[in-house]
Design an enzyme around this catalytic site. Structure first.
Site, PDB file in Angstrom:
ATOM      1  N   HIS A 193       0.770  -1.230   0.000  1.00 50.28           N
ATOM      2  CA  HIS A 193       0.000   0.000   0.000  1.00 50.28           C
ATOM      3  C   HIS A 193       0.797   1.273   0.000  1.00 50.28           C
ATOM      4  CE1 HIS A 193      -3.910  -1.459   1.822  1.00 50.28           C
ATOM      5  NE2 HIS A 193      -3.989  -1.247   0.552  1.00 50.28           N
ATOM      6  N   CYS A 516     -19.877   3.783  -4.687  1.00 52.31           N
ATOM      7  CA  CYS A 516     -19.335   5.129  -4.439  1.00 52.31           C
ATOM      8  C   CYS A 516     -18.963   5.386  -2.988  1.00 52.31           C
ATOM      9  CB  CYS A 516     -20.312   6.192  -4.917  1.00 52.31           C
ATOM     10  SG  CYS A 516     -21.796   6.274  -3.909  1.00 52.31           S
TER      11      CYS A 516
HETATM   12  C1  PEP Z   1     -22.676   6.249   1.045  1.00 50.46           C
HETATM   13  O1  PEP Z   1     -23.565   6.182   1.892  1.00 50.46           O
HETATM   14  O2  PEP Z   1     -21.854   5.348   0.830  1.00 50.46           O
HETATM   15  C2  PEP Z   1     -22.509   7.466   0.236  1.00 50.46           C
HETATM   16  C3  PEP Z   1     -21.640   7.534  -0.725  1.00 50.46           C
HETATM   17  O3  PEP Z   1     -23.284   8.512   0.564  1.00 50.46           O
HETATM   18  P1  PEP Z   1     -22.924   9.552   1.706  1.00 50.46           P
HETATM   19  O4  PEP Z   1     -21.529   9.257   2.168  1.00 50.46           O
HETATM   20  O5  PEP Z   1     -23.079  10.893   1.073  1.00 50.46           O
HETATM   21  O6  PEP Z   1     -23.974   9.248   2.704  1.00 50.46           O
END
Ligand code: PEP
Ligand code: MG
Length: 591
Positions: A193, A516
């Site tokens: 890493h 995400c």
């Molecule tokens: C999540 O919940 O993974 C996300 C990307 O949304 P947020 O972090 O804005 O709640």
């Protein structure tokens, strides 16, 4: 002047003022300027008062429900709150060492634990548990409304260097590397890493220093010589001059070469799409700079803190311009705009134009919200929702837009939200404006949505897995609560299974699925996610470069086999050990 020798993992020489990051205890140790001392001590006092209110409240509730005897357990902690050995001692440490309160409170705990450990008395051992609980609560309350280590790292002075016990890639991705000149860590060897990370960031780095984070004081001048595998503390003028000479030759941090512009690909030619998560329109430049193919998550709720409230009659026009500019700026890439993900309190505060925390919602704060939030809330505020949807549909003509609904727990909400989109399109048609068809997707971030992914997949055009929320709701761990936050574990078998289930449901229905959450920013976790079959990710722009390099060195078929093995393991520890061992083997064959 003294020097420490370690293992140079990224060449070059830089000098800077040390910022100490203790990741294990999740505390950042930094020097506070004399004129800020009173302000920081006031922060400690506020944390004490908040702690007192919470404990008093808990004691009263316990007394009502369970009787006085049990409630008296909390008396011990309340008494400790006024003990000179705790908060006043922390203030004394702050004054004498000029350090931040989080660090001082941690020091107090270390001092007291050492005392308790010396006596083998059961009663005192129990008190150690109380101190630990109390210190955890003080630290949690210190974080309320102010900087988390991550926020602080964004705001470091220019010319800092980070001295850490260890530096995980997901934390490193949050650092503004145009300000931080280099880093040095206590932790181990030339790990996979850290080595990749440092090379990719093009900042000098030395690892394996054992106790640098203890020996170096915050604010001390330090030279990091990655070429000579050395860290020099309080350097003489000659050494400083050598560092300055090297700095002139150095390319700007994060400078991109042409390779960054190529789509990411594994060593066996599997295309991986790397998009950026952004919070402000101004982040678009960073996303492009990092070589993001598109915007996988635009957290549009941050607009609300910039004075675009529901009462603002200009808001549709203003939002339209912002979305349009973003689409044009990212063309031909896709831009995924998530509709407002706020709860009632946040909305009330924002509409009154009182941005939370200076216009920034701390991650912890955002992460712990549940209830009437996200699409559940916007469905109850048609005016707010419709305004946003009209602005989005109008902007859609200027690029490749996708609309993403947050915090969905069932099909009903998707249908209702779709009706809202249709209504917004009808409004526009009445005005003589034609709305193009826009892809509609949902965040899979509530376990109910993951378990019904097959049903949801029939109702939407794409999925985005939000592991930040998914993990905390699946494992029932509030990340803002330090006492349980270690249970927040992306490698829990339940999380891996859930992700696989969602990926398969999307594949069956032939809709795209991306991920995400923060998880994607950690290269080791990313490789596992690729092994689970995911091919699209969206992450903080700073993590994209590292992700691209890691993927280029690994074969997707190896990762698939690895994920298959990991899915059969029973504990987080087993999974983590096996994952790191496998990545170590892959990296050896690579180098
Ligand atoms: C999540 O919940 O993974 C996300 C990307 O949304 P947020 O972090 O804005 O709640
Ligand atoms: Mg979320």
């Amino acid at each position: 002047m003294f020097s420490l020798s370690g293992i140079g993992v990224s060449p070059g020489v830089v000098s800077g003022r040390a910022v100490i990051l203790i990741q294990r205890a999740q505390v950042l140790r930094y020097r506070i300027a004399p004129e800020r001392l009173d302000h920081e001590i006031a922060r400690l006092d506020r944390s004490r008062e908040r702690t007192r209110e919470q404990l008093t409240d808990i004691r009263a509730r316990v007394a009502r429900r369970r009787g006085k005897d049990l409630a008296s357990l909390f008396d011990a902690q309340l008494l400790m709150l006024d003990d000179p050995m705790i908060v006043p001692r922390a203030a004394e440490i702050m004054r004498s060492q000029r350090v931040n309160p989080e660090w001082a409170v941690q020091q107090v705990f270390n001092e007291l634990s050492a005392v308790f450990d010396e006596v083998a008395d059961a009663y005192l051992q129990e008190r150690k548990g109380d101190v630990s609980d109390l210190v955890g609560r003080l630290k949690m309350n210190l974080r309320q409304g102010v900087s988390t280590p991550r926020d602080l790292l964004r705001e470091l002075d220019e010319s800092s260097v980070i001295i850490a016990d260890e530096l995980t890639p997901s934390l490193a991705a949050q650092v503004d590397w145009t300000r931080v000149r280099g880093f040095a860590t206590d932790a181990g060897s030339r790990t996979y890493h850290t080595a990749i990370l440092a090379r990719s960031l093009e900042v000098p780095a030395v690892v394996g220093l054992h106790n640098a984070s203890e020996r170096i004081q915050p604010g001390q001048l330090v030279v990091i010589d990655g070429s000579a595998s050395e860290v020099i503390v309080d350097p003489d003028p000659e050494t400083i001059a050598r560092a300055a000479h090297h700095a002139d030759d150095r390319r700007p941090a994060g400078a991109i070469d042409a390779a960054h512009r190529q789509p990411a690909m594994t060593a066996d030619g599997v295309r991986i799409k790397l998009d950026a998560n952004i919070e402000f329109p101004s982040d678009l430049a960073a996303a492009r700079y990092a070589g993001a193919e598109g915007i996988g998550l635009y957290r549009s709720e941050f607009l609300l803190s910039r004075g675009i409230g529901p009462a603002d009659s200009a808001s549709e026009e203003r939002q339209y311009e912002i979305y349009r500019d973003m689409l044009e700026g990212m063309a031909p890439g896709l831009v995924t705009v998530r509709t407002f993900d706020v709860d009632e309190d946040q909305l009330a505060l924002r509409s009154a134009d009182q941005p939370l925390g200076g216009g920034w919602i701390a991650d912890e704060e955002r992460a712990s919200r549940q209830g009437l939030r996200g699409v559940r809330l916007t469905l109850t505020r048609p005016e707010l929702f419709q305004t946003q949807l009209r602005a989005l549909l109008r902007a859609a003509r200027h690029g490749q837009l996708r609309i993403l609904f947050p915090f969905v727990s069932g099909v009903e909400q998707v249908r209702e939200a779709r009706r809202m989109v249709a209504a917004a399109a009808a409004d526009l048609a009445r005005r003589g404006e034609e709305a193009p068809r826009v892809a509609i997707g949902v965040m899979i971030e509530i376990p109910a949505a993951a378990y019904t992914a097959d049903l949801l997949a029939k109702e939407v055009d794409f999925f985005t897995i939000g592991t930040n929320d998914l993990i905390q709701y699946c494992l029932a761990v509030d990340r803002a609560d330090e006492r349980v936050s270690r249970l927040y574990e992306p490698l829990h078998p339940a999380i891996l299974r859930m992700i696989l289930m969602v990926r398969r449901a999307a594949a069956r229905q032939r809709i795209p699925v991306s991920l995400c959450g923060e998880m994607a920013s950690d290269p080791a976790l990313l490789t596992l996610l690729v092994g689970l079959g995911l091919r699209e990710f969206s992450m903080t722009p700073g993590a994209i470069g590292v992700a691209r390099q890691v993927l280029a060195d690994l074969r997707a078929d190896d990762l698939k086999a690895l994920a298959g093995r990991l899915l059969r393991l029973p504990t987080v520890e087993d999974i983590e050990r096996e994952l790191h061992a496998a990545l170590g083997r892959f990296s050896l064959t690579r180098e």
